[in-house]
Design an enzyme around this catalytic site. Structure first.
Site, PDB file in Angstrom:
ATOM      1  N   ASP A 107      -8.884 -35.159 -43.582  1.00  0.00           N
ATOM      2  CA  ASP A 107      -7.585 -34.639 -43.147  1.00  0.00           C
ATOM      3  C   ASP A 107      -6.610 -34.682 -44.325  1.00  0.00           C
ATOM      4  O   ASP A 107      -6.791 -35.454 -45.269  1.00  0.00           O
ATOM      5  CB  ASP A 107      -7.005 -35.518 -42.023  1.00  0.00           C
ATOM      6  CG  ASP A 107      -7.753 -35.347 -40.705  1.00  0.00           C
ATOM      7  OD1 ASP A 107      -8.592 -34.440 -40.594  1.00  0.00           O
ATOM      8  OD2 ASP A 107      -7.477 -36.135 -39.783  1.00  0.00           O
ATOM      9  N   ARG A 171     -10.283 -26.360 -44.408  1.00  0.00           N
ATOM     10  CA  ARG A 171      -9.574 -26.122 -43.143  1.00  0.00           C
ATOM     11  C   ARG A 171      -8.138 -25.722 -43.465  1.00  0.00           C
ATOM     12  O   ARG A 171      -7.422 -26.451 -44.155  1.00  0.00           O
ATOM     13  CB  ARG A 171      -9.562 -27.399 -42.300  1.00  0.00           C
ATOM     14  CG  ARG A 171      -8.700 -27.286 -41.032  1.00  0.00           C
ATOM     15  CD  ARG A 171      -8.309 -28.660 -40.487  1.00  0.00           C
ATOM     16  NE  ARG A 171      -9.454 -29.479 -40.171  1.00  0.00           N
ATOM     17  CZ  ARG A 171      -9.428 -30.829 -40.182  1.00  0.00           C
ATOM     18  NH1 ARG A 171      -8.332 -31.480 -40.509  1.00  0.00           N
ATOM     19  NH2 ARG A 171     -10.512 -31.516 -39.898  1.00  0.00           N
TER      20      ARG A 171
HETATM   21  P1  FAD Z   1       2.262 -23.435 -33.940  1.00  0.00           P
HETATM   22  O1  FAD Z   1       2.834 -22.809 -35.158  1.00  0.00           O
HETATM   23  O2  FAD Z   1       2.734 -24.816 -33.588  1.00  0.00           O
HETATM   24  O3  FAD Z   1       2.503 -22.506 -32.694  1.00  0.00           O
HETATM   25  C1  FAD Z   1       2.245 -21.098 -32.778  1.00  0.00           C
HETATM   26  C2  FAD Z   1       1.772 -20.601 -31.445  1.00  0.00           C
HETATM   27  O4  FAD Z   1       0.495 -21.206 -31.113  1.00  0.00           O
HETATM   28  C3  FAD Z   1       2.674 -20.939 -30.286  1.00  0.00           C
HETATM   29  O5  FAD Z   1       3.755 -20.034 -30.171  1.00  0.00           O
HETATM   30  C4  FAD Z   1       1.703 -20.854 -29.110  1.00  0.00           C
HETATM   31  O6  FAD Z   1       1.441 -19.519 -28.786  1.00  0.00           O
HETATM   32  C5  FAD Z   1       0.429 -21.446 -29.704  1.00  0.00           C
HETATM   33  N1  FAD Z   1       0.390 -22.908 -29.466  1.00  0.00           N
HETATM   34  C6  FAD Z   1       0.598 -23.868 -30.376  1.00  0.00           C
HETATM   35  N2  FAD Z   1       0.492 -25.103 -29.803  1.00  0.00           N
HETATM   36  C7  FAD Z   1       0.228 -24.890 -28.511  1.00  0.00           C
HETATM   37  C8  FAD Z   1       0.039 -25.750 -27.388  1.00  0.00           C
HETATM   38  N3  FAD Z   1       0.086 -27.083 -27.501  1.00  0.00           N
HETATM   39  N4  FAD Z   1      -0.225 -25.205 -26.192  1.00  0.00           N
HETATM   40  C9  FAD Z   1      -0.276 -23.852 -26.041  1.00  0.00           C
HETATM   41  N5  FAD Z   1      -0.077 -22.976 -27.070  1.00  0.00           N
HETATM   42  C10 FAD Z   1       0.171 -23.485 -28.278  1.00  0.00           C
HETATM   43  N6  FAD Z   1      -1.998 -30.864 -39.999  1.00  0.00           N
HETATM   44  C11 FAD Z   1      -1.948 -31.542 -41.159  1.00  0.00           C
HETATM   45  O7  FAD Z   1      -0.885 -31.624 -41.781  1.00  0.00           O
HETATM   46  N7  FAD Z   1      -3.079 -32.149 -41.664  1.00  0.00           N
HETATM   47  C12 FAD Z   1      -4.288 -32.064 -41.049  1.00  0.00           C
HETATM   48  O8  FAD Z   1      -5.282 -32.618 -41.539  1.00  0.00           O
HETATM   49  C13 FAD Z   1      -4.369 -31.312 -39.834  1.00  0.00           C
HETATM   50  N8  FAD Z   1      -5.536 -31.168 -39.190  1.00  0.00           N
HETATM   51  C14 FAD Z   1      -5.600 -30.342 -38.110  1.00  0.00           C
HETATM   52  C15 FAD Z   1      -6.839 -30.087 -37.514  1.00  0.00           C
HETATM   53  C16 FAD Z   1      -6.934 -29.170 -36.490  1.00  0.00           C
HETATM   54  C17 FAD Z   1      -8.280 -28.873 -35.885  1.00  0.00           C
HETATM   55  C18 FAD Z   1      -5.767 -28.514 -36.009  1.00  0.00           C
HETATM   56  C19 FAD Z   1      -5.844 -27.495 -34.910  1.00  0.00           C
HETATM   57  C20 FAD Z   1      -4.544 -28.803 -36.550  1.00  0.00           C
HETATM   58  C21 FAD Z   1      -4.428 -29.717 -37.589  1.00  0.00           C
HETATM   59  N9  FAD Z   1      -3.204 -30.019 -38.170  1.00  0.00           N
HETATM   60  C22 FAD Z   1      -3.159 -30.739 -39.328  1.00  0.00           C
HETATM   61  C23 FAD Z   1      -1.922 -29.639 -37.488  1.00  0.00           C
HETATM   62  C24 FAD Z   1      -1.332 -28.341 -38.016  1.00  0.00           C
HETATM   63  O9  FAD Z   1      -0.814 -28.536 -39.311  1.00  0.00           O
HETATM   64  C25 FAD Z   1      -0.191 -27.843 -37.110  1.00  0.00           C
HETATM   65  O10 FAD Z   1       0.842 -28.789 -37.126  1.00  0.00           O
HETATM   66  C26 FAD Z   1      -0.576 -27.597 -35.675  1.00  0.00           C
HETATM   67  O11 FAD Z   1      -1.869 -27.060 -35.560  1.00  0.00           O
HETATM   68  C27 FAD Z   1       0.421 -26.622 -35.037  1.00  0.00           C
HETATM   69  O12 FAD Z   1       0.346 -25.334 -35.641  1.00  0.00           O
HETATM   70  P2  FAD Z   1      -0.383 -24.095 -34.950  1.00  0.00           P
HETATM   71  O13 FAD Z   1      -0.808 -23.157 -36.016  1.00  0.00           O
HETATM   72  O14 FAD Z   1      -1.498 -24.612 -34.094  1.00  0.00           O
HETATM   73  O15 FAD Z   1       0.647 -23.417 -33.988  1.00  0.00           O
END
Ligand code: FAD
Length: 291
Positions: A107, A171
């Site tokens: 991560d 990732r």
């Molecule tokens: P967002 O920009 O938060 O949302 C965009 C759209 O996605 C929303 O408008 C909605 O339509 C949909 N959405 C988002 N969340 C939801 C929800 N809870 N329920 C329903 N719809 C939703 N971050 C790090 O800094 N370091 C890491 O190592 C790391 N590892 C990760 C590993 C995985 C598998 C994932 C999925 C995320 C990880 N993250 C990590 C977190 C990442 O940086 C984001 O903070 C997080 O994924 C939110 O961004 P997003 O692109 O999912 O959507």
């Protein structure tokens, strides 16, 4: 015991519960990235304990017929104590995992850790994925190492040029940490533009090994379009408890991995999920009341 409201996001407290969750997800064609909750240790004891827990988890996964890998946090493996501690502990895990054909994700934490994390990734990906070419980055049964990069950091465009020929996986996420404006994009629409640009670069220049770590329907659609345009191998990754219906749907056609944390340090993780999206509390309540 983990209350039902938090169970939506956390696979359980014990490795057995985590593996039970993997089994259920696998039945729906969703593979699982298992993470033991823990971070920012300032003492070597918990670092050693968590590293040992990961090695044991790796052995359990290898001895099963489950489709799973692991994801570790640098500060969980002692980065706050020193880069040498982090590398030493990480190598014990990656070495054990490589022997057993289990993939290890690293991560990405806040920007002060980026250099140490990418340097360790590059070294271990070359050492433990070295017999494979950059185009042979399969995480099913062949071991190997992957790292996470964050679209909100301005440096990431340069970083992925460096990572393009490393024989591991990357990732792509938007970034979960509040970073200073001098080094990061703080406006969400700018982060989205950047995320798309990073995906475009990766689909065009990587031989494979792209993980799209996002729940965002727009980014998911963009990744599918880019895959159709360039034919580059990729996978989707989403968090346990978030858009699970979409996960099952995407799993019918694409490689779908779910990131599922477990362990007794679940409170702060649950709190983070709720704070980033208040509806999560509502969804979790509905799941337990059945309404
Ligand atoms: P967002 O920009 O938060 O949302 C965009 C759209 O996605 C929303 O408008 C909605 O339509 C949909 N959405 C988002 N969340 C939801 C929800 N809870 N329920 C329903 N719809 C939703 N971050 C790090 O800094 N370091 C890491 O190592 C790391 N590892 C990760 C590993 C995985 C598998 C994932 C999925 C995320 C990880 N993250 C990590 C977190 C990442 O940086 C984001 O903070 C997080 O994924 C939110 O961004 P997003 O692109 O999912 O959507």
């Amino acid at each position: 015991m983990i209350p039902p409201i938090a169970r939506r996001f956390v696979a359980g407290e014990s490795p057995a519960e985590a593996l039970d969750h993997v089994r259920k997800a696998n039945r729906r064609n969703v593979k699982v990235i298992v993470n033991l909750l823990g971070e920012h240790y300032d003492d070597r004891g918990p670092v050693r304990d968590d590293a040992a827990a990961y090695r044991s988890l790796v052995a359990d996964i290898a001895a099963s017929d489950l489709e799973a890998c692991i994801s570790v946090k640098p500060s969980q493996l002692g980065l706050d104590l020193g880069e040498d501690v982090f590398r030493e502990e990480l190598e014990t895990i990656v070495g054990t995992a490589a022997d057993r054909g289990i993939f290890v994700w690293i991560d990405m934490e806040d920007h002060t850790t980026t250099d140490a994390t990418l340097d360790a990734y590059e070294e271990f990906a070359r050492k433990y994925g070295g017999e494979r070419s950059a185009s042979d980055r399969d995480s099913d049964g062949t071991g190997g190492v992957g790292v996470c990069v964050q679209a909100n950091l301005k440096r990431t465009r340069n970083d992925i040029e460096r990572l393009a020929d490393v024989p591991g996986k990357v990732r792509f996420v938007k970034g979960a940490y509040d970073e200073p404006a001098a080094i990061a994009y703080t406006d969400s629409s700018r982060v989205n533009t950047e995320y798309e640009a990073l995906l475009e670069f990766a689909f065009e220049h990587f031989d494979g090994g792209i993980a799209v770590g996002s729940h965002d329907p727009a980014m998911i659609e963009r990744a599918i379009d880019l895959h159709e345009e360039y034919g580059t191998d990729f996978e989707f990754q989403m968090l346990m408890g978030v858009r699970e219906d979409a996960q099952y749907e995407l799993a019918r056609e694409y490689d779908m991995w779910q990131y599922a944390p477990y362990g007794n340090r679940w409170k702060s993780y649950f709190y983070r999920r709720v704070m980033e999206r208040k509806e999560n509390l509502w969804f979790a309540l509905r799941a337990i009341t059945g309404r």
